[in-house]
Design an enzyme around this catalytic site. Structure first.
Site, short mmCIF file in Angstrom:
data_model
loop_
_atom_site.label_atom_id
_atom_site.label_comp_id
_atom_site.label_asym_id
_atom_site.label_seq_id
_atom_site.Cartn_x
_atom_site.Cartn_y
_atom_site.Cartn_z
N LYS A 33 92.71 9.81 34.06
CA LYS A 33 92.42 11.19 34.45
C LYS A 33 92.60 11.42 35.95
O LYS A 33 93.05 12.49 36.36
CB LYS A 33 91.01 11.60 34.01
CG LYS A 33 89.87 10.93 34.74
CD LYS A 33 88.53 11.45 34.24
CE LYS A 33 87.37 10.73 34.89
NZ LYS A 33 87.27 10.97 36.33
N THR A 34 92.25 10.43 36.78
CA THR A 34 92.42 10.60 38.22
C THR A 34 93.89 10.76 38.56
O THR A 34 94.28 11.60 39.38
CB THR A 34 91.82 9.40 38.99
OG1 THR A 34 90.44 9.28 38.65
CG2 THR A 34 91.96 9.59 40.48
N ASP A 223 86.24 17.65 38.29
CA ASP A 223 86.22 16.35 37.61
C ASP A 223 84.81 16.09 37.05
O ASP A 223 83.82 16.64 37.54
CB ASP A 223 86.60 15.27 38.61
CG ASP A 223 86.92 13.94 37.95
OD1 ASP A 223 87.06 13.92 36.71
OD2 ASP A 223 87.03 12.93 38.67
N GLU A 224 84.71 15.25 36.05
CA GLU A 224 83.42 14.86 35.44
C GLU A 224 82.59 16.10 35.07
O GLU A 224 81.39 16.17 35.35
CB GLU A 224 82.63 13.95 36.38
CG GLU A 224 83.38 12.71 36.86
CD GLU A 224 83.53 11.64 35.78
OE1 GLU A 224 83.18 11.92 34.61
OE2 GLU A 224 84.01 10.55 36.11
N GLN A 254 80.88 10.37 27.64
CA GLN A 254 80.38 9.60 28.77
C GLN A 254 79.33 10.37 29.58
O GLN A 254 79.10 10.07 30.75
CB GLN A 254 81.53 9.19 29.69
CG GLN A 254 82.55 8.29 29.02
CD GLN A 254 83.60 7.78 29.98
OE1 GLN A 254 83.33 6.94 30.84
NE2 GLN A 254 84.81 8.30 29.85
N ARG A 602 83.70 -0.35 29.86
CA ARG A 602 83.95 -0.91 31.20
C ARG A 602 84.80 -2.17 31.09
O ARG A 602 85.39 -2.63 32.06
CB ARG A 602 82.65 -1.27 31.92
CG ARG A 602 81.66 -0.16 32.21
CD ARG A 602 82.28 1.06 32.81
NE ARG A 602 82.64 2.02 31.77
CZ ARG A 602 83.49 3.02 31.94
NH1 ARG A 602 84.08 3.19 33.10
NH2 ARG A 602 83.77 3.86 30.95
#
Length: 715
Positions: A33-34, A223-224, A254, A602
């Site tokens: 996504k970044t 974002d987020e 998340q 992770r």
């Protein structure tokens, strides 16, 4: 255009090209996504001809903002430090801070307002609690601060809060909140929550300022988005209302921060807020094996309130998930350490920084740390005392802040008698009562302290001398770069001499202050105001170092956004994870499952999920059944491992030869004893009880060691 889109997959390209109108980017864990966000920003600038000044990009950490800034500069081939080519990019707090300093008159502040951190806020609230004579055992600074923070996140002002308050703490907070805001304003300060709330209310109430920023930010990216609270949600809604060129990125799977006000329904309701929104799903994962993705997907699928996604990867199935049951927490720690040692032995490409140990609560870390110390395996623990939270650093920064904003009573309280100036609590109480009664500026009162009734000549002299020093430093600050000025403050205040008290810890404290000078040099091209602002906005994970020499230990909440080759998830027992307080609240249990999903994703190559038959925690031995999350994982994706005596088909042999040598002598220690340790060197005992001692080592700082295993020797 081709170059910007060249290394994107089909879904990422679609998200980049959808520039007009509302766009929801549902980005699964590890889906890039970044990368997609930065390419979208670059595409707007390079291919759509949008001025960077017209783009607002909001992240949740300074680290994420810095990474985006570097990537955009690399794609567009310009200097990341040249702000004229950069979008308006940063965290919610840093962006609100920039705008509020421009519009400070409209919120009743000067542009050089201070930002109070958590400790500053607690100190001020503690002072007010005492002034208002509340029972300090029942009404604590942290409880009141939490209540006020929650109110601000809901955009509830001090005047409105009383009608919403219920229970002793909230009712006390309703009385303290107005006084707290008054004291903040008097000190020329805002807290973190003020930054968002004051800007949001300003934009709601002032049409001219609202239209100014609606016209400036023609394209908005967040974002987020699943982690936004109500105030942040409203702020973005207001800014995007005119043009609706808003792209939000996130993953409701998340969302793990409801306890601090985040509302994952903001992302689930995006299509209701913007009925013509375009939805792009990023489902290709570039981090984990398919086995890890399928296992994590099976866990999250048990949640009823979620979006639908199916993550996939080209990385292959990889190793099965290791479900490990151990006898107790001691065996858990031993298993983790020995597994790491064996994996590194088998694969020389691995180093300690490729491993992470995750746990639900900080209390679990103690035994894990003891295991790492016992076996001599280096670790870094995320969530301990951070550099900027150390007393000596906060003392120096309090000097700088008071010089910069001399009505900051919280900072003055911290430094007025540090170093000691012969000012007792009684003298300070007389002084502060006088300034409050006559509403006088602090520096002016100090300079004229000889006229204050009830203040001794000695105390008055100390106050006036201190004020003269501050005034002198204020003048000198105008002609010095940040690091030179801080060095001058340290010298004039006598702070180094104060630290150099002959104790074994003095050299470490002095080194920390010297390190602050190193930090400050990076801000020499900026103003003192910029330095104070940047330091106050640093978050916990911004300081995480990628070190080859240490395994990372952290809570599951702290692990979000990170990735490791091998992950150990510990304490997977009912009552621990999921936490017992979530059993009877479906929404909280669903968040626990999302937290499990975050922990699992992770891992890149290997994932160990560990439960213990018994666990000593919070002073009692618990016997909990394995976590329900373990049974959520399909059996065909797992390999079960019991205790060391009945491991089923392990990938390597559990080697008892790795046991440390037993230590034959446990010394009797007292506070102040000088000791030595094979790995940590010389140190001084700070605290000691029957089983463990806290020792301040010359080279590595403070460590708490189990005396049964630490092999400590008295000097």
């Amino acid at each position: 255009m081709t170059k910007i889109l060249d290394d994107l997959n089909e879904e990422q390209r679609s998200a980049v090209l959808e520039t007009e109108g509302p766009v929801l980017m549902l980005a699964g864990a590890g889906s890039g996504k970044t990368k997609t966000l930065t390419h979208r920003l670059a595409y707007l600038v390079k291919n759509k001809g949008v001025s960077p000044a017209n783009i607002l990009a909001v992240t949740f950490t300074n680290k994420a903002a810095g990474e985006m800034r570097r990537r955009i500069a690399r794609i567009l081939k310009f200097d990341e430090d040249n702000t004229q080519y950069m979008p308006f990019l940063g965290t919610f707090h840093s962006i609100a801070n920039k705008i509020l300093r421009r519009e400070s008159d409209s919120v009743g502040y000067s542009s050089n307002f201070l930002i109070y951190d958590t400790n500053d806020s607690h100190a001020l609230i503690k002072k007010i609690i005492r002034e208002m004579k509340f029972d300090e055992k029942q009404i604590t600074p942290s409880g009141v601060a939490n209540a006020i923070s929650n109110a601000k996140n809901e955009l509830i002002t001090a005047g409105e809060y009383k009608q919403f308050a219920s229970g002793k703490v909230q009712e006390a907070a309703a009385q303290i909140y107005p006084k707290y805001q008054m004291e903040l304003h008097k000190a020329g300060a805002m807290d973190f929550d003020d930054l968002i709330m004051k800007l949001t209310i300003l934009l709601e109430d002032d049409k001219e300022i609202r239209e100014k920023y609606q016209n400036q930010f023609t394209y908005i990216m967040v974002d987020e988005y699943q982690d936004t609270n109500h105030a942040q949600y409203r702020l973005i809604q207001i800014l995007a209302k005119k043009r609706k060129n808003i792209c939000v990125v996130g993953d409701d799977w998340q969302s793990i921060y409801s306890w601090r006000g985040a509302n994952y329904e903001n992302i689930l309701n995006f299509e209701k807020d913007y009925p013509n929104a375009k939805v792009v799903k990023l489902e290709r994962n570039y981090r984990s094996t398919q086995t890890i993705l399928d296992a994590a997907g099976a866990v999250i699928s048990k949640n009823s309130s979620r979006s639908n996604k199916t993550l996939w990867t080209n990385s292959g199935m990889g190793e099965k998930i290791q479900l490990v049951n151990v006898h107790d927490e001691l065996e858990e720690g031993r298993f983790i350490v020995q597994t790491i040692q064996e994996l590194i032995r088998l694969d020389n490409r691995l180093s300690l920084h490729d491993f992470a140990v995750l746990y639900r609560t900080n209390a679990q870390s103690r035994n894990l740390e003891e295991s790492f110390l016992r076996y001599g395996l280096a670790y870094q623990i995320i969530g301990g005392v951070k550099f900027y939270e150390r007393k000596e650093i906060k003392d120096v920064l309090a000097y700088i802040r008071f010089i910069f904003q001399s009505n900051d009573q919280v900072s003055l309280n911290r430094i007025i008698n540090t170093p000691t100036r012969g000012l007792g609590q009684k003298s300070l109480a007389v002084f502060f009562d006088h300034t409050a009664k006559y509403e006088l500026p602090l520096l002016e009162s100090m300079l004229n302290s000889g006229k204050i009734l009830g203040l001794s000549p000695r105390a008055a002299g100390s106050l006036s001398s201190f004020a003269a020093m501050i005034l002198s430093l204020q003048k000198q600050s105008l002609n010095m770069v940040v690091s030179e000025f801080i060095e001058l403050v340290i010298k004039k205040s006598g702070y180094i001499e104060y630290l150099d008290d002959g104790s074994i810890s003095s050299s470490e404290r002095i080194e920390n202050v010297r390190e602050l000078l190193s930090v400050a040099k990076a801000y020499n091209s900026l103003s003192l105001e910029d330095f104070l602002t940047e330091i106050s906005l640093i978050s916990d994970l911004d300081s995480l170092k990628d070190s080859d020499g240490a395994v990372t230990l952290m809570t599951l909440h702290s692990a979000k956004g990170l990735e490791f080759d091998t992950v150990f998830m510990t304490g997977l027992e009912e009552g621990i994870f999921p936490h017992s307080r979530t059993f009877f609240e479906p929404s909280e249990l669903e968040e626990e499952r999302r937290l499990c999903y975050v922990g699992m994703t992770r891992a890149k190559q290997r994932l160990y999920m560990i439960s213990a038959s018994s666990r000593l925690l919070y002073g009692t031995t618990q016997h909990n059944v394995p976590s329900r999350f373990l049974s959520d994982v399909p059996v065909d994706l797992t390999k079960s491992m019991g205790s060391k005596n009945d491991i089923s088909q392990p990938s390597f042999t559990y080697n008892d030869d790795l046991e440390p040598e037993p230590f034959t002598e446990i010394p009797t220690l007292n506070i102040g004893d000088k000791v030595s340790h094979e790995n940590f060197g010389k140190g001084e005992v700070i605290t000691v009880d029957e089983l463990e001692a806290t020792i301040l080592f010359d080279k590595v700082g403070q460590k708490t060691l189990n005396l049964n295993f630490a092999n400590i020797k008295k000097i």
